[in-house]
Motif scaffolding. Structure first.
Motif, mmCIF file in Angstrom:
data_model
loop_
_atom_site.group_PDB
_atom_site.id
_atom_site.type_symbol
_atom_site.label_atom_id
_atom_site.label_comp_id
_atom_site.label_asym_id
_atom_site.label_seq_id
_atom_site.Cartn_x
_atom_site.Cartn_y
_atom_site.Cartn_z
ATOM 1 N N ARG A 34 -41.862 -5.525 -19.505
ATOM 2 C CA ARG A 34 -41.876 -5.302 -18.351
ATOM 3 C C ARG A 34 -42.279 -6.358 -17.451
ATOM 4 O O ARG A 34 -41.634 -6.702 -16.493
ATOM 5 N N ILE A 44 -37.248 -1.896 -12.210
ATOM 6 C CA ILE A 44 -36.964 -0.596 -12.486
ATOM 7 C C ILE A 44 -37.606 0.306 -11.221
ATOM 8 O O ILE A 44 -38.780 0.133 -11.106
ATOM 9 N N PRO A 45 -36.657 1.119 -10.765
ATOM 10 C CA PRO A 45 -35.444 1.666 -10.943
ATOM 11 C C PRO A 45 -34.626 1.059 -9.793
ATOM 12 O O PRO A 45 -33.310 1.555 -9.671
ATOM 13 N N ASN A 47 -33.157 -1.979 -9.445
ATOM 14 C CA ASN A 47 -31.777 -2.547 -9.700
ATOM 15 C C ASN A 47 -31.648 -2.456 -11.478
ATOM 16 O O ASN A 47 -30.880 -3.301 -11.798
ATOM 17 N N THR A 48 -32.423 -1.993 -12.145
ATOM 18 C CA THR A 48 -32.724 -1.927 -13.457
ATOM 19 C C THR A 48 -32.430 -0.516 -14.046
ATOM 20 O O THR A 48 -33.358 0.515 -13.538
ATOM 21 N N GLN A 49 -31.783 -0.130 -14.951
ATOM 22 C CA GLN A 49 -31.598 1.055 -15.479
ATOM 23 C C GLN A 49 -32.359 0.879 -17.002
ATOM 24 O O GLN A 49 -31.632 0.066 -17.625
ATOM 25 N N LEU A 50 -33.014 1.794 -17.335
ATOM 26 C CA LEU A 50 -33.410 2.052 -18.702
ATOM 27 C C LEU A 50 -32.281 2.892 -19.588
ATOM 28 O O LEU A 50 -31.724 3.786 -18.799
ATOM 29 N N TYR A 52 -29.200 2.223 -20.772
ATOM 30 C CA TYR A 52 -27.999 2.582 -20.190
ATOM 31 C C TYR A 52 -27.038 3.093 -21.433
ATOM 32 O O TYR A 52 -27.055 2.097 -22.328
ATOM 33 N N TYR A 65 -32.304 -2.250 -21.382
ATOM 34 C CA TYR A 65 -32.352 -2.480 -19.855
ATOM 35 C C TYR A 65 -30.853 -2.893 -19.465
ATOM 36 O O TYR A 65 -30.333 -3.787 -20.117
#
Length: 172
Positions: A34, A44-45, A47-50, A52, A65
């Motif tokens: 992180r 997160i969240p 511009n970053t998606q867990l 995907y 990520y």
């Protein structure tokens, strides 16, 4: 991103890894990665998606990520546990994710080792080429590679120039 910020990340991560060298993937992501994402301004969240979803080999997989800009994934980070050595199979996994989703940038890491990739399109051949393989303690000395994966550099298009320049310097 500057050398001092990266050196601080390395120092904190080293301390965590020294106290818990056998961390599995979930704990490595929570305790180390992180903060790694923060170096690149991957939030997160925002511009970053867990987790995907990616289609590969006729199945749906989850990349750990995905950096999402304008609704499109532009970079993937695939994480492994600190207790897992990175292998060619892991590189192939990330490469297939990148090529199937037309994602240009990728990072594979276990918190101790960081491998950086850029997707290349060459005539009819599409693959992910490794542009850097850096141990944790060497990250502050590899700022040029790291900067290529910053959100701003990817968004502005500067990222595409950096790995090419690194390869030129390597060959020259």
């Amino acid at each position: 991103m500057n050398r001092d910020v990266v050196a601080e990340y390395v120092e904190q991560s080293d301390a965590i890894l020294d106290s818990s060298p056998q961390m599995d993937e979930a704990n490595t992501k929570a305790a180390i990665l992180r903060d790694f994402l923060d170096l690149f301004d991957w939030q997160i969240p925002v511009n970053t998606q867990l987790e995907y979803s990616v289609e590969a080999f006729g199945q749906t997989y989850k990349v750990d990520y995905a950096l999402i800009l304008d609704g499109t994934p532009v970079a993937f980070l695939e994480a492994k546990g600190a207790d897992t050595s990175l292998t060619d199979d892991h590189e192939e996994q990330l490469s297939s994710y990148m090529t199937n989703k037309n994602v240009t940038y990728g990072i594979l890491t276990n918190g101790k080792q960081y491998r950086f990739f850029q997707r290349r399109v060459d005539a009819s051949n599409v693959d992910a080429q490794k542009v850097g393989d850096v141990d944790l303690e060497d990250l502050p000395d590899r700022l040029a590679v790291l900067k290529a994966y910053e959100t701003d550099a990817i968004e502005s298009g500067d990222s595409g120039k950096i790995p090419g320049r690194i390869n030129e310097l390597r060959e020259g």
